[in-house]
Design an enzyme around this catalytic site. Structure first.
Site, PDB file in Angstrom:
ATOM      1  N   CYS A  86      35.994   4.141  48.597  1.00 11.51           N
ATOM      2  CA  CYS A  86      36.237   5.119  49.665  1.00 11.51           C
ATOM      3  C   CYS A  86      37.599   5.816  49.458  1.00 11.51           C
ATOM      4  CB  CYS A  86      36.131   4.457  51.032  1.00 11.51           C
ATOM      5  SG  CYS A  86      35.900   5.650  52.382  1.00 11.51           S
ATOM      6  N   HIS A 176      31.118   1.570  51.110  1.00 11.80           N
ATOM      7  CA  HIS A 176      31.810   0.280  51.209  1.00 11.80           C
ATOM      8  C   HIS A 176      30.881  -0.855  50.771  1.00 11.80           C
ATOM      9  CE1 HIS A 176      35.568   1.422  53.304  1.00 11.80           C
ATOM     10  NE2 HIS A 176      34.839   2.439  53.739  1.00 11.80           N
ATOM     11  N   GLU A 178      31.678  -3.900  50.392  1.00 11.09           N
ATOM     12  CA  GLU A 178      32.122  -5.183  50.943  1.00 11.09           C
ATOM     13  C   GLU A 178      31.469  -5.540  52.269  1.00 11.09           C
ATOM     14  OE1 GLU A 178      35.448  -2.236  52.195  1.00 11.09           O
ATOM     15  OE2 GLU A 178      33.820  -2.403  50.737  1.00 11.09           O
TER      16      GLU A 178
END
EC number: 6.3.5.2
Length: 525
Positions: A86, A176, A178
């Protein structure tokens, strides 16, 4: 300070994302050691850690703004593999000659990316020509890639959803990986550290245990160590690990403030003295704590009173131990975890609003002039539990729900009395017993009873009652930062309520708390 050298590691440069810790969690789950450092001291951290790969996190800033954060040039000069996420993608591309612009259509939430080219970043789970769900959260976007980069995947509003310079091992994602909302994100991060950086899965609790024992012995030598034992998982795992390293050079002090759950103090003392044979000083300070808390109804005053008294009692016991003729302890053990370390060097460095004061032993080191032994300071909570299993702690202890330092004082809103605490202990024990019988204990993050400072009219037999209301709380969560109430079926709630009312004198009404966090907090005070 007890720390281990990590020759094979990943550095995560934090640009201020609220989910940076999730990157570290995913990397650790892949069996690779990593550290998070804010961008302000990333150059120093990079030089010290000498990582084999670097990850740039997301962040709230705009790369197009003057003075916005950048990664240190030393990272690029080192030629180690980089993954930019990002904001991390945007600053990486900007610093290498690409262009980032604001004002384009933003993407927040779920998006589908189209895979245009195969890549080792997602080898084994994503295929060229297919689409996959990911989680986006961006306003700006890259509009021109640096020289050497090519498009790997696109989305509706991110033409460079994945872009890479595979010759230099630079990879970037606009989404993202994660977060749990990117279903294959953990696999992508695992591929980065294993297939691209080339690291092995050698970060294990068995290896950590052996190396930390060596470091503790090196730090402490023949000195004595004091450990403030709370009865919780963190301080218990720290104490057992330190005892394994230095034996009876460790003395634990358990301050019983009279605010523990039913039978809990006896369990803690029995486990440490009888099972582990760890020197333990058990201080029964219930009269002192409950006397000082008498008539106190403000939750902040409760917390601060408990914290102050804990320090005073611990210092008094430390003085007694120092006078026993075996030499004054020079070291203080604490169950500090890695999230505590990260938050102490936050990205912004600015003030934050205190929602609740945290009761801990944070004031002890400065007051007592002792060196800290912190064997858990590199671990997340789930890793502490894994280390506890490695050390042989019973699962019934390791898997216990979180319990606040101030204990039942903050589960009894308003002024507390011995009578109220006894009522609450019994109700809480029955509630947890019913949860275990239903096989729900390990599904729920935290569950407890609260005794409200409210009395209501009831009828038992032919008699009118005027007794307290008991609230039941149960939440699901991953890390305690956010939480949802647990959706019990009504039969369970009916059984628990009936038992509490029938078996606990002083309660005639039971309610269930269906508040999530936010807007509420998990605890009532």
């Amino acid at each position: 300070m007890t720390q281990i050298a990590h020759p094979d590691s990943i550095l995560i440069i934090d640009f201020g994302s609220q989910v940076t810790q999730l990157i570290a969690r995913r990397i650790r789950e892949a069996g690779v050691y990593c550290e998070i450092h804010p961008f302000q001291n990333a150059a120093e951290a990079f030089e010290k850690l000498q990582p084999k790969g670097v990850i740039f996190s997301g962040g709230p800033a705009s790369v197009t703004a003057e003075g916005s954060p950048r990664a240190p040039q030393a990272v690029f000069d080192s030629k180690v593999p980089i993954l930019g996420i990002c904001y991390g993608q945007q600053t990486l591309c900007t610093q290498l000659g690409g262009v980032v612009e604001g004002g384009h259509a933003a993407e927040f939430g779920r998006a589908d990316i189209d895979i245009k080219k195969a890549s080792p970043l997602f080898e084994g789970f994503w295929e060229q020509g297919k689409s996959y769900p990911v989680w986006m959260s961006h306003g700006d976007r890259v509009t021109k890639l640096p020289e050497g980069f090519e498009v790997i995947a696109t989305s509706e509003n991110a033409p460079f959803a994945i872009a890479a310079d595979e010759k230099r091992h630079y990879y970037t994602t606009m989404f993202h990986p994660e977060v749990v909302h990117t279903p294959d994100g953990g696999k992508l991060l695992s591929n980065f550290v294993h297939k691209i950086v080339g690291l092995k899965s050698d970060w294990t609790m068995a290896a950590y245990r052996a190396e930390m024992i060596r470091k503790i012995r090196e730090q402490v030598g023949t000195g004595r160590v004091l450990c403030a034992l709370s009865g919780g998982v963190d301080s218990s795992v720290a104490a057992i690990l330190i005892h394994e390293a230095i034996g009876d050079q460790l003395t634990c002090v358990y301050v019983d403030h009279g605010l523990m759950r039913l039978g809990e103090s006896e369990q803690v003392v029995g486990m440490f003295r009888d099972h582990y044979n760890i020197p333990l000083v058990h201080v029964d300070a219930a009269d002192l704590f409950l006397g000082e808390l008498s008539g106190v109804s403000d939750p902040e005053v409760k917390r601060k009173t408990i914290g102050r008294l804990f320090i005073e009692v611990f210092e008094a016991e430390a003085a007694k131990i120092a006078a026993d003729g075996k030499g004054a302890p020079k070291f203080l053990a604490q169950g500090t975890l890695y999230p505590d370390v990260i938050e102490s060097v936050s990205f912004s460095g600015g003030p934050s609003v205190t929602i609740k004061s945290h009761h801990n032993v944070g004031g002890l080191p400065e007051r007592m002039n002792m060196q800290l032994v912190e064997p858990l300071r590199e671990l997340f909570k789930d890793e502490v539990r894994a280390l506890g299993r490695e050390l042989g702690l019973p699962e019934s202890f390791i898997g216990r729900h979180p319990f606040p330092g101030p204990g039942l004082a903050i589960r009894c809103p308003g002024a507390i009395t011995r009578e109220k605490l006894d009522i609450l202990r019994k109700a809480d024990a029955i509630y947890l017993d019913e949860i275990r019988k239903a096989g729900l204990y390990d599904t729920i993050w935290q569950a407890f009873a609260v005794l409200l400072p409210v009395q209501t009219v009831g009828v038992m037999g032919d008699y009118r009652t005027y007794d307290f209301v008991c609230a039941l709380r149960a939440v699901t969560s991953v890390d305690g930062m956010t939480a949802d109430f647990y959706p019990y079926d009504m039969n369970f709630l009916g059984r628990a309520a009936t038992r509490i009312i029938n078996e606990v004198r002083g309660i005639n009404r039971v309610v269930y708390d269906v508040t999530s966090k936010p807007p509420g907090t998990i605890e009532w005070e």
